[in-house]
Design an enzyme around this catalytic site. Structure first.
Site, PDB file in Angstrom:
ATOM      1  N   GLU D  58       0.883  -1.292   0.062  1.00 33.90           N
ATOM      2  CA  GLU D  58      -0.031   0.086  -0.055  1.00 33.90           C
ATOM      3  C   GLU D  58       0.862   1.279  -0.181  1.00 33.90           C
ATOM      4  OE1 GLU D  58      -0.730  -2.719   1.601  1.00 33.90           O
ATOM      5  OE2 GLU D  58      -2.942  -3.193   1.103  1.00 33.90           O
ATOM      6  N   HIS D 125     -11.737  -5.058   8.847  1.00 31.30           N
ATOM      7  CA  HIS D 125     -12.352  -4.980   7.419  1.00 31.30           C
ATOM      8  C   HIS D 125     -13.803  -4.250   7.261  1.00 31.30           C
ATOM      9  CE1 HIS D 125      -9.722  -8.399   6.820  1.00 31.30           C
ATOM     10  NE2 HIS D 125      -9.722  -8.246   5.453  1.00 31.30           N
TER      11      HIS D 125
HETATM   12  C1  LIG Z   1      -1.514  -4.967   4.100  1.00 29.89           C
HETATM   13  C2  LIG Z   1      -2.637  -5.946   3.552  1.00 29.89           C
HETATM   14  N1  LIG Z   1      -3.210  -5.483   2.482  1.00 29.89           N
HETATM   15  C3  LIG Z   1      -4.219  -6.344   1.960  1.00 29.89           C
HETATM   16  C4  LIG Z   1      -4.738  -7.142   2.372  1.00 29.89           C
HETATM   17  C5  LIG Z   1      -5.821  -8.037   1.863  1.00 29.89           C
HETATM   18  N2  LIG Z   1      -5.639  -9.584   1.644  1.00 29.89           N
HETATM   19  C6  LIG Z   1      -6.026 -10.271   2.435  1.00 29.89           C
HETATM   20  S1  LIG Z   1      -5.321 -11.944   2.002  1.00 29.89           S
HETATM   21  C7  LIG Z   1      -4.490 -11.131   0.657  1.00 29.89           C
HETATM   22  C8  LIG Z   1      -3.638 -12.118  -0.204  1.00 29.89           C
HETATM   23  C9  LIG Z   1      -2.705 -12.693   0.397  1.00 29.89           C
HETATM   24  O1  LIG Z   1      -1.773 -13.382  -0.196  1.00 29.89           O
HETATM   25  P1  LIG Z   1      -0.655 -14.330   0.230  1.00 29.89           P
HETATM   26  O2  LIG Z   1       0.230 -13.405   1.269  1.00 29.89           O
HETATM   27  O3  LIG Z   1       0.135 -14.889  -0.789  1.00 29.89           O
HETATM   28  O4  LIG Z   1      -1.131 -15.490   1.309  1.00 29.89           O
HETATM   29  P2  LIG Z   1      -2.250 -16.519   0.701  1.00 29.89           P
HETATM   30  O5  LIG Z   1      -3.632 -15.884   0.741  1.00 29.89           O
HETATM   31  O6  LIG Z   1      -1.945 -16.966  -0.753  1.00 29.89           O
HETATM   32  O7  LIG Z   1      -1.969 -17.663   1.646  1.00 29.89           O
HETATM   33  C10 LIG Z   1      -4.924  -9.829   0.485  1.00 29.89           C
HETATM   34  C11 LIG Z   1      -4.263  -8.880  -0.749  1.00 29.89           C
HETATM   35  C12 LIG Z   1      -4.361  -7.412   3.688  1.00 29.89           C
HETATM   36  N3  LIG Z   1      -4.811  -8.455   4.624  1.00 29.89           N
HETATM   37  N4  LIG Z   1      -3.146  -6.760   4.271  1.00 29.89           N
END
Ligand SMILES: Cc1ncc(C[n+]2csc(CCOP(=O)(O)OP(=O)(O)O)c2C)c(N)n1
Ligand SMILES: Cc1ncc(C[n+]2csc(CCOP(=O)(O)OP(=O)(O)O)c2C)c(N)n1
Ligand SMILES: [Mg+2]
Ligand SMILES: [Mg+2]
Lengths: 320, 357, 357, 320
Positions: D58, D125
């Protein structure tokens, strides 16, 4: 022996380290160097292994403090300037401030924030962030205006089982002196810094001193201005403010942070809602101007409230 | 024609392996001399700023100098074309700014806080810039400029105006610990932007030694983790710096993505002019990195037969005159008048609020 | 006694070079079987949660499952002692939580939002934890838990209570792009804390493929840049995972600082149960990483003669009973009553403000 | 053909991309996936090369938008949830918001923030961050409550030469429908959403609809409650609020963000200071409770203001 506001902050940390082995200090350049403002001078020598230089990682600094607090430590984190806490913002408002409510785990961390404007410091070394942090549930925001409060409130902060944002004003560091630490006043209570019957000024931190000078000036014109030192921005001691306004019927709230929302709006909202009929005149407020904080002293002096702008506002209020 | 070997270790990145040594060609002469001229001017300007600060009265706020880092900074700035390329200079980039083409008056006016300068007294010293001309104006928060420079390049590519332009920005050893730096660099790598990042590892962040800042052996070890090309260079050696940045900029322009150049050197002074740097141990002051890059460069140029001592002295005198002239102009110019200030933080003046309360 | 070779490439970090292959010893049997038991239970629990979600009515909020990541997660959690070591599980760590010793009821109660659970309806699903028992309760902001786990270890060292305890936390491929992750990992490296970081590279962050997340070849390439030890492991291979984490945890406990274990695998499902993951291309679904780690593990165990199919079926039945029992208990328990809620965000109740205005 | 609030946001982005080649979209999962809420559905197909999936960064997302804006682009940045902007906070308040004042360079960026609570979304959220951003100079904060405003104000945001925080409420995404986009109202002006003469409720975003329902309920008791839709939190249209209060003499300010400071305090401070004598009763405000936002719907429903709590507050106000 006279002690400065800055020395009081050092002494409080000394005392916190001395009296509780769970206290430690973490911050940029605070170890052998003693900090950008020397607020931790000699502490690393006096308490070996308990004062740490941090990487330039405000987010991780706060996160690590939360983890340490969970384990029973009581960290004091120094932000080099309050302004840089903007990059630790998430850990403060979402990690530290929610921990107790979410998990029933106390989060005793103290975050020291050298705050407020000084001449020539510019937009990123002058900010007052109390209004931002106070918006969030789960944090205590302290804004000491005196040497005594700087000392006792910092000591109290470390003992508190909740996250504290300790806003210490850089403008007061060297200027403000006292003969001793006096007595501790309770956290969360405001203080009548100067009694009066014609109008109430509610101020805090460096603005308290501008307000006091203003009250002094107006005394020559025969006005008795009461000055309330808020001390703690959140919780805000509404009772003391209302009691004062009930005596004077007039309110001016003064703060150094930006004009939209924040401490002064909160003061006026509380007084208007809860003591509407005690007001003999519309409540007033004074804040900085609605621009970033200017670098050049010519501009800076006009940007923030000063004795003369407070006096001018008070004259309007008193004449009403 | 003379040849000289300088030690540039160019670390292998994800895809490309550079040869570990680069020979000094005669065609480096022009770049080298131009850069040398810049670092001489930079040092003289900064000495003036330092003495104005110590004298008190005219400079408001702090003074943060690049002493010891001029070669590394200018060798980067020298590859940038003012008004065409994008530059995001940081704290110790006075020499880079000069090499890039920032007018001396911009510096002087900003330090003196006069309204004729680019910041008009609203911001000061190293925070100056002219973003629309490609020179970004850093905020204090370390690391946060990288993504801005990346964004400017991104927009150019999107709008089809990128051409052979390139961006460059700097960071210190301390600044590499910020989340902003990591996010920006990673994003630049993902977007494969033509960006050169100078990491000036001057051994200290304010008073903090690198042992409290990172645990890797060399910051260039990070390049691979970002999937970008990395270089490690002796930051006190202008020849090495010129050669390395030349390669890095050429590769950035040629589409090889971000290039990270790590320069090893020592900050030859305090963090700012208020700081006596007494925390820097004698041992550090006697290491190779503590060499004064300007003295090293002068000797290199003389040894290579590219210049004489007399010519250098002429440059020094010219530089002094330039600095004095800038000071003479700026110091007569008006400081800001709060009653003429509009106090508008928005460009859309209809949306500016009046005072309330 | 049977021997089997599994492919674990343990990447050289700053100081230590691990042997690239590790043989499977008989003494892995116990850990392997314990972990296998956990991942079977985890899968069955998550299937139940998924069907409760789809049925609607009882589960409020989203459901985020670890399907396909159980082996990698549990192999880490298996090295942690509940109540002694510190664990900071993330989104897809149900299996790790079970291996660590988190009671099944904690999961069920939190998903159902009943007040008997550790979060008392105040927070939900994967955000649960019992920080004072060593299980951190993640906030949503990715990357921000690492420094918290690091801080807990730091405090233990400071207070002399560290002993042989260790900390562990996870991140996804997407989470590695956050500034918080970088700052936390760098700080942990500087402080040389006994911390194991699992990087579950499941190829996607929600819908975003890794090509838009990072530009390096393998995320383990980052270890060197932090000056920590790194491992790359096939996350679908429980044997490899058990062997790798065993080494990593042993080295962390032995004072070698943070250990980063990168597991390659595929998320076998949507980001949450609301998501059909239709953006995952067929090509990805047919790669090695798309193997179901549970099926792989069962076969490994049978091939090694460590267990029979019948025994596995018994485990499955037991797991189903455990899950049903937890559900039966939790679903009878009360949901929060807003009129009994104190609405105190501070532990110091004297400082809680009343309603104003 | 009825259009939802969410579709309006998609359509506005469509139109912005269509009419200005300098517009581009950058955000997590917004490209082929169309975003977590599908606010950018199909846009990557309709505008190839102009809609980008971002890494989870972000801070860098906002920084890159500022750089792009300097070069003449007009980025729209999607935060996946407003709550995550806390890690982009510094780039918003210190980089984007100060650029124009410091360097005279306009910063036309739009940051879309899916805001506000929905059942079961929990503390991270559900946040409403308008009160935080509005505190800072140099940013415009828009809080559309209608399908029409969602469309027109987003289009206007992209055209504005200043940073805009566009707070779109998730609760309204699917529920709120309209037959078309109607007419654009000017940015910075509030709107009388329902006329009345007995009391003024100032609300915005999802709270507008709770206030309208409340006004409806109270009509059965013979009360005419005027409802003002703030539309833009900063600038705040003080004139329209004052004009309404001058007619009704009574004020209730309703907001969904945390109770300390923020929008409702600012409204009350302005009205109390500037129209003190128009008030026939003490001004009132309603906000969420002073804790993190609860996950369980039982708690969540009590945490935020609702039609019933607004009606209760209005009864007190009207009876005064
Ligand atoms: C700082 C932040 N930005 C956006 C989000 C929204 N978000 C939640 S899970 C996710 C994807 C996470 O991907 P990854 O780290 O690869 O974990 P996975 O879900 O694949 O286990 C996002 C973008 C968040 N939780 N935190
Ligand atoms: C995020 C942030 N935290 C703290 C500071 C305060 N600060 C200004 S300069 C500095 C040291 C910088 O060290 P380094 O990056 O090594 O650069 P150098 O000064 O050595 O050139 C610090 C801590 C800052 N500017 N930004
Ligand atoms: Mg440095
Ligand atoms: Mg992933």
């Amino acid at each position: 022996m006279s002690i400065t506001y800055l020395e009081a902050i050092r002494e409080a940390q000394y005392e916190a380290l001395r009296s509780d082995p769970n206290v430690f200090l973490y911050g940029q350049d605070i170890s052998t160097f003693g900090g950008a403002f020397k607020a931790t001078k000699n502490l690393s020598r006096e308490f070996p292994g308990r004062v740490f230089d941090s990487p330039i990682s405000e987010d991780a600094m706060i996160g690590m403090a939360v983890g340490a607090a969970i384990e029973g430590a009581r960290p004091i984190i120094e932000m080099q300037f309050a302004d840089f806490s903007s990059v630790g913002f998430n850990q403060i408002v979402n990690q530290a401030a929610t921990l107790y409510w979410r998990t029933n785990t106390p989060c005793p961390i103290t975050i020291r924030m050298p705050s407020g404007g000084t001449a020539g410091s510019g937009p990123f070394h002058s900010q007052s962030m109390e209004s931002i942090y106070a918006h969030y549930p789960g944090i205590v925001i302290l804004t000491p205006a005196t040497v005594e409060d700087a000392y006792w409130m910092l000591l109290e902060s470390v003992k508190l089982n909740d996250p504290v944002i300790f806003c210490e004003h850089k403008f007061l560091y060297y200027h403000l002196k006292s003969e001793g630490f006096g007595e501790a006043l309770p956290i969360g209570k405001a203080r009548i810094a100067r009694p009066g019957r014609d109008a109430t000024v509610v101020a805090y931190s460096a603005m308290l001193h501008e307000a006091l000078k203003s009250a002094e000036e107006l005394q020559m014109d025969g006005y008795q201005v009461e000055v309330v030192d808020l001390r703690s921005v959140k919780p805000m001691d509404t009772d003391t403010i209302l009691a004062s306004v009930s005596r004077t019927g007039r309110l001016l709230a003064v703060g150094e942070s930006f004009p939209w929302g924040g401490v002064t709006a909160e003061i006026i909202a509380r007084v208007s809602s809860e003591a509407f009929h005690m007001l003999d005149a519309p409540p007033m407020r004074l804040n900085s101007k609605d621009t970033p904080i200017p670098y050049h002293p010519n501009l800076w002096k006009t940007h923030r409230p000063t004795t003369s702008s407070i006096t001018a506002a008070l004259r309007t209020l008193l004449r009403y | 024609m003379m040849w000289m070997k300088c030690t540039i270790s160019i670390v292998p990145a994800t895809s490309t392996l550079h040869s570990p040594d680069v020979a000094v060609h005669a065609d480096m002469r022009e770049d080298f001399l131009k850069t040398l001229r810049c670092i001489i001017l930079s040092r003289i300007l900064e000495e003036k700023l330092g003495s104005l600060y110590r004298a008190g009265g005219r400079i408001v706020g702090g003074v943060y100098l690049g002493r010891g880092q001029e070669a590394f900074s200018a060798a980067a700035g020298n590859n940038l074309r003012y008004g065409k390329d994008i530059y995001g200079p940081l704290i110790r980039d006075q020499a880079g700014r000069i090499a890039y083409g920032e007018p001396l008056l911009d510096a002087m006016r900003t330090y003196l806080g006069v309204i004729t300068g680019p910041m008009r007294g609203r911001d000061g010293n190293i925070h100056r810039g002219r973003p629309r001309e490609g020179c970004m104006a850093m905020i204090s928060h370390l690391g946060s400029l990288l993504s801005v420079v990346a964004g400017a390049l991104f927009a150019r590519r999107l709008r089809g105006t990128l051409g052979d332009t390139v961006g460059a920005t700097s960071i210190g050893d301390g600044g590499t610990s910020t989340g902003a730096f990591h996010e920006g660099l990673n994003m630049a790598a993902v977007e494969k932007l033509p960006l050169v990042i100078s990491v000036a590892n001057n051994q200290f962040a304010y008073s903090t030694p690198t042992s409290r800042q990172y645990a890797c052996e060399d910051l260039v070890d990070r390049a691979r983790g970002y999937g970008i090309e990395g270089y490690s260079v002796d930051g006190t050696d202008l020849l090495a710096c010129v050669a390395t940045f030349r390669t890095a900029f050429a590769r950035a322009r040629a589409g090889h993505g971000p290039q990270m150049v790590v320069g090893k050197l020592l900050r030859l002074g305090g963090h700012g002019e208020h700081d006596d740097a007494s925390y820097i141990p004698d041992s550090a002051r006697h290491k190779h990195e503590a060499r004064d890059c300007i003295e090293v460069a002068k000797k290199q140029a003389i040894d290579l037969g590219w210049i004489t001592e007399a010519e250098i002295r002429t440059w020094e005198e010219e530089s002094r005159r330039e600095v004095d002239a800038a000071q003479a102009i700026a110091s007569k110019e008006p400081t800001p008048d709060p009653y003429r200030e509009t106090w508008h933080a928005l460009s859309t003046s209809e949306l500016v609020e009046g005072q309330h309360g």
